[in-house]
Scaffold this motif. Structure first.
Motif, PDB file in Angstrom:
ATOM      1  N   GLU A  53      33.491  43.800   0.530  1.00 31.70           N
ATOM      2  CA  GLU A  53      33.234  42.584  -0.232  1.00 31.70           C
ATOM      3  C   GLU A  53      33.586  41.352   0.595  1.00 31.70           C
ATOM      4  O   GLU A  53      34.572  41.354   1.319  1.00 31.70           O
ATOM      5  N   PRO A  54      32.742  40.310   0.494  1.00 29.15           N
ATOM      6  CA  PRO A  54      32.972  39.115   1.310  1.00 29.15           C
ATOM      7  C   PRO A  54      34.371  38.534   1.119  1.00 29.15           C
ATOM      8  O   PRO A  54      34.946  37.971   2.054  1.00 29.15           O
ATOM      9  N   GLY A  55      34.918  38.690  -0.095  1.00 29.95           N
ATOM     10  CA  GLY A  55      36.241  38.133  -0.357  1.00 29.95           C
ATOM     11  C   GLY A  55      37.340  38.759   0.490  1.00 29.95           C
ATOM     12  O   GLY A  55      38.378  38.157   0.709  1.00 29.95           O
ATOM     13  N   TRP A  56      37.112  39.974   0.963  1.00 30.58           N
ATOM     14  CA  TRP A  56      38.134  40.655   1.763  1.00 30.58           C
ATOM     15  C   TRP A  56      38.260  40.045   3.158  1.00 30.58           C
ATOM     16  O   TRP A  56      39.281  40.211   3.821  1.00 30.58           O
ATOM     17  N   LEU A  57      37.209  39.369   3.604  1.00 27.42           N
ATOM     18  CA  LEU A  57      37.192  38.919   5.000  1.00 27.42           C
ATOM     19  C   LEU A  57      38.270  37.895   5.312  1.00 27.42           C
ATOM     20  O   LEU A  57      38.671  37.737   6.455  1.00 27.42           O
ATOM     21  N   THR A  58      38.724  37.171   4.266  1.00 28.91           N
ATOM     22  CA  THR A  58      39.727  36.149   4.531  1.00 28.91           C
ATOM     23  C   THR A  58      41.137  36.672   4.285  1.00 28.91           C
ATOM     24  O   THR A  58      42.092  35.920   4.377  1.00 28.91           O
ATOM     25  N   ARG A  59      41.236  37.954   3.972  1.00 30.27           N
ATOM     26  CA  ARG A  59      42.568  38.508   3.707  1.00 30.27           C
ATOM     27  C   ARG A  59      43.187  39.090   4.971  1.00 30.27           C
ATOM     28  O   ARG A  59      42.511  39.299   5.967  1.00 30.27           O
ATOM     29  N   TYR A  60      44.505  39.359   4.882  1.00 34.51           N
ATOM     30  CA  TYR A  60      45.218  39.987   6.001  1.00 34.51           C
ATOM     31  C   TYR A  60      45.380  41.471   5.710  1.00 34.51           C
ATOM     32  O   TYR A  60      45.378  41.887   4.547  1.00 34.51           O
ATOM     33  N   PRO A  61      45.507  42.286   6.761  1.00 32.83           N
ATOM     34  CA  PRO A  61      45.568  43.728   6.553  1.00 32.83           C
ATOM     35  C   PRO A  61      46.605  44.166   5.519  1.00 32.83           C
ATOM     36  O   PRO A  61      46.366  45.105   4.775  1.00 32.83           O
ATOM     37  N   SER A  62      47.747  43.486   5.451  1.00 36.99           N
ATOM     38  CA  SER A  62      48.779  43.938   4.520  1.00 36.99           C
ATOM     39  C   SER A  62      48.364  43.725   3.069  1.00 36.99           C
ATOM     40  O   SER A  62      49.015  44.215   2.165  1.00 36.99           O
ATOM     41  N   GLU A  63      47.278  42.966   2.854  1.00 38.24           N
ATOM     42  CA  GLU A  63      46.863  42.695   1.479  1.00 38.24           C
ATOM     43  C   GLU A  63      45.781  43.652   0.987  1.00 38.24           C
ATOM     44  O   GLU A  63      45.307  43.513  -0.126  1.00 38.24           O
ATOM     45  N   LEU A  64      45.354  44.566   1.846  1.00 37.44           N
ATOM     46  CA  LEU A  64      44.338  45.529   1.419  1.00 37.44           C
ATOM     47  C   LEU A  64      44.905  46.942   1.522  1.00 37.44           C
ATOM     48  O   LEU A  64      45.836  47.190   2.278  1.00 37.44           O
ATOM     49  N   SER A  65      44.285  47.839   0.769  1.00 36.28           N
ATOM     50  CA  SER A  65      44.759  49.217   0.797  1.00 36.28           C
ATOM     51  C   SER A  65      44.123  49.955   1.970  1.00 36.28           C
ATOM     52  O   SER A  65      43.173  49.484   2.586  1.00 36.28           O
ATOM     53  N   GLY A  66      44.664  51.126   2.249  1.00 34.92           N
ATOM     54  CA  GLY A  66      44.146  51.939   3.335  1.00 34.92           C
ATOM     55  C   GLY A  66      42.657  52.199   3.223  1.00 34.92           C
ATOM     56  O   GLY A  66      41.924  52.126   4.206  1.00 34.92           O
ATOM     57  N   GLY A  67      42.194  52.495   2.030  1.00 38.45           N
ATOM     58  CA  GLY A  67      40.787  52.810   1.833  1.00 38.45           C
ATOM     59  C   GLY A  67      39.895  51.630   2.178  1.00 38.45           C
ATOM     60  O   GLY A  67      38.836  51.788   2.785  1.00 38.45           O
ATOM     61  N   GLU A  68      40.334  50.437   1.789  1.00 37.64           N
ATOM     62  CA  GLU A  68      39.536  49.254   2.091  1.00 37.64           C
ATOM     63  C   GLU A  68      39.543  48.969   3.587  1.00 37.64           C
ATOM     64  O   GLU A  68      38.519  48.634   4.178  1.00 37.64           O
ATOM     65  N   LEU A  69      40.710  49.149   4.201  1.00 37.21           N
ATOM     66  CA  LEU A  69      40.796  48.913   5.647  1.00 37.21           C
ATOM     67  C   LEU A  69      39.911  49.895   6.410  1.00 37.21           C
ATOM     68  O   LEU A  69      39.287  49.541   7.398  1.00 37.21           O
ATOM     69  N   GLN A  70      39.876  51.132   5.912  1.00 36.56           N
ATOM     70  CA  GLN A  70      39.084  52.135   6.617  1.00 36.56           C
ATOM     71  C   GLN A  70      37.602  51.740   6.665  1.00 36.56           C
ATOM     72  O   GLN A  70      36.909  51.986   7.639  1.00 36.56           O
ATOM     73  N   ARG A  71      37.118  51.090   5.609  1.00 37.86           N
ATOM     74  CA  ARG A  71      35.718  50.629   5.619  1.00 37.86           C
ATOM     75  C   ARG A  71      35.500  49.629   6.739  1.00 37.86           C
ATOM     76  O   ARG A  71      34.466  49.631   7.406  1.00 37.86           O
ATOM     77  N   PHE A  72      36.498  48.764   6.955  1.00 41.68           N
ATOM     78  CA  PHE A  72      36.392  47.798   8.054  1.00 41.68           C
ATOM     79  C   PHE A  72      36.343  48.511   9.397  1.00 41.68           C
ATOM     80  O   PHE A  72      35.543  48.174  10.265  1.00 41.68           O
ATOM     81  N   CYS A  73      37.224  49.498   9.536  1.00 43.43           N
ATOM     82  CA  CYS A  73      37.282  50.201  10.809  1.00 43.43           C
ATOM     83  C   CYS A  73      35.958  50.896  11.109  1.00 43.43           C
ATOM     84  O   CYS A  73      35.491  50.900  12.243  1.00 43.43           O
ATOM     85  N   LEU A  74      35.346  51.457  10.063  1.00 39.56           N
ATOM     86  CA  LEU A  74      34.053  52.124  10.254  1.00 39.56           C
ATOM     87  C   LEU A  74      32.972  51.117  10.638  1.00 39.56           C
ATOM     88  O   LEU A  74      32.213  51.342  11.583  1.00 39.56           O
ATOM     89  N   ALA A  75      32.936  50.001   9.925  1.00 38.22           N
ATOM     90  CA  ALA A  75      31.908  49.000  10.210  1.00 38.22           C
ATOM     91  C   ALA A  75      32.062  48.506  11.646  1.00 38.22           C
ATOM     92  O   ALA A  75      31.079  48.331  12.365  1.00 38.22           O
ATOM     93  N   ARG A  76      33.293  48.308  12.076  1.00 40.11           N
ATOM     94  CA  ARG A  76      33.545  47.810  13.431  1.00 40.11           C
ATOM     95  C   ARG A  76      33.152  48.858  14.466  1.00 40.11           C
ATOM     96  O   ARG A  76      32.598  48.538  15.515  1.00 40.11           O
ATOM     97  N   ALA A  77      33.424  50.133  14.154  1.00 40.20           N
ATOM     98  CA  ALA A  77      33.145  51.191  15.124  1.00 40.20           C
ATOM     99  C   ALA A  77      31.657  51.507  15.220  1.00 40.20           C
ATOM    100  O   ALA A  77      31.214  52.099  16.196  1.00 40.20           O
ATOM    101  N   LEU A  78      30.876  51.110  14.221  1.00 41.08           N
ATOM    102  CA  LEU A  78      29.446  51.438  14.247  1.00 41.08           C
ATOM    103  C   LEU A  78      28.644  50.356  14.964  1.00 41.08           C
ATOM    104  O   LEU A  78      27.532  50.011  14.562  1.00 41.08           O
ATOM    105  N   HIS A  79      29.196  49.826  16.032  1.00 35.19           N
ATOM    106  CA  HIS A  79      28.533  48.863  16.903  1.00 35.19           C
ATOM    107  C   HIS A  79      27.215  49.481  17.412  1.00 35.19           C
ATOM    108  O   HIS A  79      27.151  50.690  17.640  1.00 35.19           O
ATOM    109  N   PRO A  80      26.170  48.659  17.602  1.00 37.49           N
ATOM    110  CA  PRO A  80      24.878  49.216  18.021  1.00 37.49           C
ATOM    111  C   PRO A  80      24.939  50.047  19.308  1.00 37.49           C
ATOM    112  O   PRO A  80      24.135  50.959  19.501  1.00 37.49           O
TER     113      PRO A  80
END
Lengths: 279, 204, 286
Positions: free
Chosen positions: B116-143
């Motif tokens: 969710e766009p709202g997560w982008l302005t948050r810091y890692p300590s404010e999100l749960s592991g599951g939400e962070l994992q989505r970020f890690c996947l999106a970042r790792a799926l570089h073209p």
């Protein structure tokens, strides 16, 4: 939730206010000391050994010098020396600490050995020896204090850099092709900087105290300079004759300055602590 | 493309007598989804770190198309997704900055992973592991990425999220011809996700 | 932000709280222990032994009567050896012995004491955390995601230990995202969604989707790899972002107009369990 947030903002604000106030007081002491240096040297034998009064808040000494002006001038000199030595010390710590962590095993071994060596010698002894070797005076004190105060901060920075180097988020950034420069700028500097800044400010009180002690013992600044250490050591001779104000007020002023610096560093550390960085 | 570990041995410094991996070989081709089963403490994470080029093997080689993985510069074509996403995001940066570390992430990925766009302005300590994992996947799926090493990536997620993420990853892998290494202790999950399942050898 | 949360943990029982990541489960654990972050606020009461559990009392009981098994392995100090962390500064022989026994109970040898956390595998680190919590024989154990990264055998062994602790009379609050795992050991299961308990049921009810009451609980059941691996679209709203109506409305296939408008949906008894839904699923044969 909103109430709590305001509370933490208040806490942050009060800390910042305190920091500003402390900085202003210290700056005022430094500046007024420079301006009052002349007055502190003025001798007037018509007003020797006066007890503290409204006109002479800290009294006068056996040569009729205004002790308030002398104290401020002395503190000012101490703060300036403290500033210089703390910056030099912290700079040395940053360079050596980072080098130990980055340049490989051998450099680490050599630097760590140096850290242990310097830390193993009592500070005051080391400061005295270096000061004597450098011919005492201003240069001697600055060299002595700067060269003896870097190890503890260097050790902290070394540990921090080592830990950062193997932090998964930095490893991951490397694998994503982020350049070394960007990693240092984006990931490392923000973690190191608070440690470095607070370390530097916490060096001040040590530097000031050690400068004063070495001067007091006669291995530092020469007796013509209006240093707090000189004032204290001279006053000691008059203490037994009942002239308590000669040592009491300069001593108190020194202690207060040191405490103010220590509190400044402590508060700053809490403000910059990564754990509470985005309060 | 082919990612392979040839006869790899690895031990931590000063622990030569207790190697984490000994003469281990595995190979993954593009389009394959290889499952890896093993009890904990058997070097699964170490294997992922070796294959992604984080560590250098004491003996043997890790090759991508015949070239040593550690020789690749820029965005590495082999990316690892870690078991503990909270360690892979800089605690002092907002997730938006972490996410776009290697260039802007496609809108499509953000949608598919329900970031969710709202997560982008948050810091890692404010999100749960599951939400962070989505970020890690999106970042790792570089073209530029061809292989993805998933080290227990859904062990921290709830069942609905786990099903969402794996259905998406399988789709994405098929479309882009990615090779996946899937490390998990959940046999049913490996069964569903993988084209082939390997078991790590026991060693004591 | 969790709201409308009620939960009972009885001695001798394992109560599992199952919820998605981000549904506020860890906050629950932290509020019991009185270690909530300072930018949060709590309303309502927590009773322990029939008496109000104030943050002060929680601080006194924490680590002794109430023990937490935390979620992240980052709770271990990276610069301290495992043994030293377990002993928490006490160096006497009794403490040492207790720590060694605790480690042994979880299949970790004495050599583990000499390791630093980075040398532990994910599973070993977890077992160290668990060992560290049970060294003091607590009466209430709050386990916040104690098993991810453990293989099935190790997880089963640890859950077996929870059962043992429960049989010795301790109450166990088992917080997890892993429904399947929770079902292997729990007596009661409470399902969390967006910071609310949406269903409380006996563990047996999960043997069959037809016995579950809330549409989200059924969706969870269907997402199990062995039951079809079918996800429902969308993401759970962040706790506290839904101001009116049912928080599940966005993901629910059976959502009606009233569901979006209802001011408050109470947690009500329904067919032997508790459910927070205006139109709970009736039991179907199967």
């Amino acid at each position: 939730m909103r109430g709590e947030k305001q509370y933490s903002e208040n806490r942050r604000q009060s800390t910042i206010l305190f920091l500003i106030a402390a900085a202003v007081i210290l700056a005022a002491v430094t500046v007024s000391g420079i301006l009052l240096e002349e007055r502190g040297m003025e001798t007037d034998f018509s007003r020797t050994n006066l007890i503290p009064s409204v006109q002479y808040l800290f009294g006068t000494d056996w040569m009729g010098r205004d002790m308030l002006a002398r104290t401020l001038a002395g503190l000012s000199l101490s703060i300036r020396i403290g500033l210089l030595t703390a910056v030099v010390s912290a700079g040395t710590a940053l360079v050596l600490g980072t080098a130990a962590a980055v340049l490989g095993k051998k450099a680490d071994a050599v630097i760590s050995w140096c850290i242990d060596l310097v830390m193993g010698i009592p500070h005051i002894l080391l400061v005295m020896l270096i000061s004597i070797a450098c011919g005492r005076g201003f240069a001697g004190v600055v060299a002595g204090v700067s060269l003896s105060h870097w190890p503890s901060l260097a050790r902290v920075i070394r540990g921090e850099v080592l830990q950062l180097k193997s932090a998964p988020y930095i490893l991951a950034a490397e694998k994503l092709g982020v350049s070394r420069f960007d990693i240092i700028r984006r990931h490392m500097a923000p973690h190191i900087l608070p440690q470095f800044l607070t370390g530097m400010i916490l060096l001040f009180p040590h530097a000031i105290l050690h400068e004063a002690s070495v001067t007091f013992l006669g291995f530092g600044l020469s007796s013509e300079q209006p240093a707090i250490g000189v004032i204290l050591s001279e006053s000691m001779r008059y203490l037994t004759t009942g002239k308590w104000w000669l040592a009491l007020f300069p001593g108190l002023a020194l202690v207060l300055t040191v405490i103010l610096f220590a509190m400044l560093g402590e508060r700053l550390r809490r403000l910059l602590d990564p754990a509470s960085a985005h309060e | 493309m082919k990612l392979e570990a040839r006869d790899v041995t690895f031990y931590y410094r000063g622990r030569k007598k207790a190697p984490v991996l000994e003469h281990f070989s595995i190979s993954i081709s593009s389009g394959e989804r290889v499952g890896l089963k093993a009890p904990s403490g058997r070097g699964k994470t170490t294997l992922c770190r070796l294959l992604a080029g984080y560590e250098r093997p004491a003996a043997g080689e890790v090759l991508l198309d015949g070239r040593q993985i550690r020789k690749y510069r820029g965005v590495c074509p082999v990316q690892m997704v870690w078991q503990h996403p909270e360690t892979v995001a800089d605690p002092l940066l907002t997730l938006g900055r972490t996410l776009n570390e290697a260039g802007a992430v496609e809108e499509r990925l953000m949608d598919a992973l329900h970031i969710e766009p709202g997560w982008l302005t948050r810091y890692p300590s404010e999100l749960s592991g599951g939400e962070l994992q989505r970020f890690c996947l999106a970042r790792a799926l570089h073209p530029a990425v061809r292989f993805l090493l998933c080290d227990e990536i859904s062990a921290m997620l709830d069942l609905v999220t786990q099903a969402q993420i794996w259905n998406f990853l399988m789709e994405e892998a098929k479309e882009r011809g990615l090779g996946l290494l899937v490390v998990s202790h959940d046999d049913a999950l490996l069964e569903k996700v993988c084209t082939r399942v390997e078991t790590m050898p026991w060693q004591t | 932000m969790i709201r409308d949360l009620s939960l009972k943990i009885r001695p001798g029982q394992i109560t599992a709280v199952v919820g998605a990541s981000g549904s506020g489960k860890s906050l629950l654990a932290h509020s019991i222990l009185g270690i909530l972050p300072y930018n949060s606020r709590m309303e309502g009461k927590i009773l322990y032994d029939g008496e109000l559990l104030t943050p002060k009392r929680a601080e006194r009981l924490r680590g002794k009567e109430i023990a937490l098994i935390p979620q992240g392995v980052t709770w271990l100090d990276p610069l301290m050896k495992v043994g030293a962390q377990l002993e928490k500064g006490r160096k006497d022989a009794g403490t040492k012995e207790k720590c060694r026994q605790a480690l042994e109970r979880y299949g970790l040898g004495a050599d583990t004491e000499e390791l630093y956390p980075f040398e532990l595998s994910g599973g070993m680190a977890r077992r160290v955390l668990i060992a560290s919590a049970v060294t003091e024989k607590p009466r209430l154990i709050i386990a916040d995601e104690p098993t991810p990264g453990l293989d099935a055998r190790a997880a089963a062994r640890i859950l077996g230990h929870f059962r043992e602790l429960a049989e010795e009379g301790a109450g166990v609050l088992f917080i997890t995202h892993d429904l399947e795992l929770a079902l292997t050991v729990a007596d009661r299961v409470a399902v969390f969604y967006a910071g609310e308990t949406i269903e409380e049921a006996d563990a047996e009810d999960f043997s069959d989707a037809g016995r579950l009451r809330h549409p989200f609980t059924r969706a969870l059941w269907n997402a199990v790899p062995a039951h079809g691996f079918r996800p429902i679209p969308g993401a759970q709203p962040y706790p506290g972002t839904v101001s009116e109506g049912c928080p599940f409305a966005g993901q629910c296939g059976k959502c009606r107009e009233e569901c979006r408008r209802a001011e408050e949906i109470p947690l009500e008894p329904f067919e032997g369990g508790m459910v927070r839904c205006l139109y709970p699923e009736r039991r179907t044969a199967g």
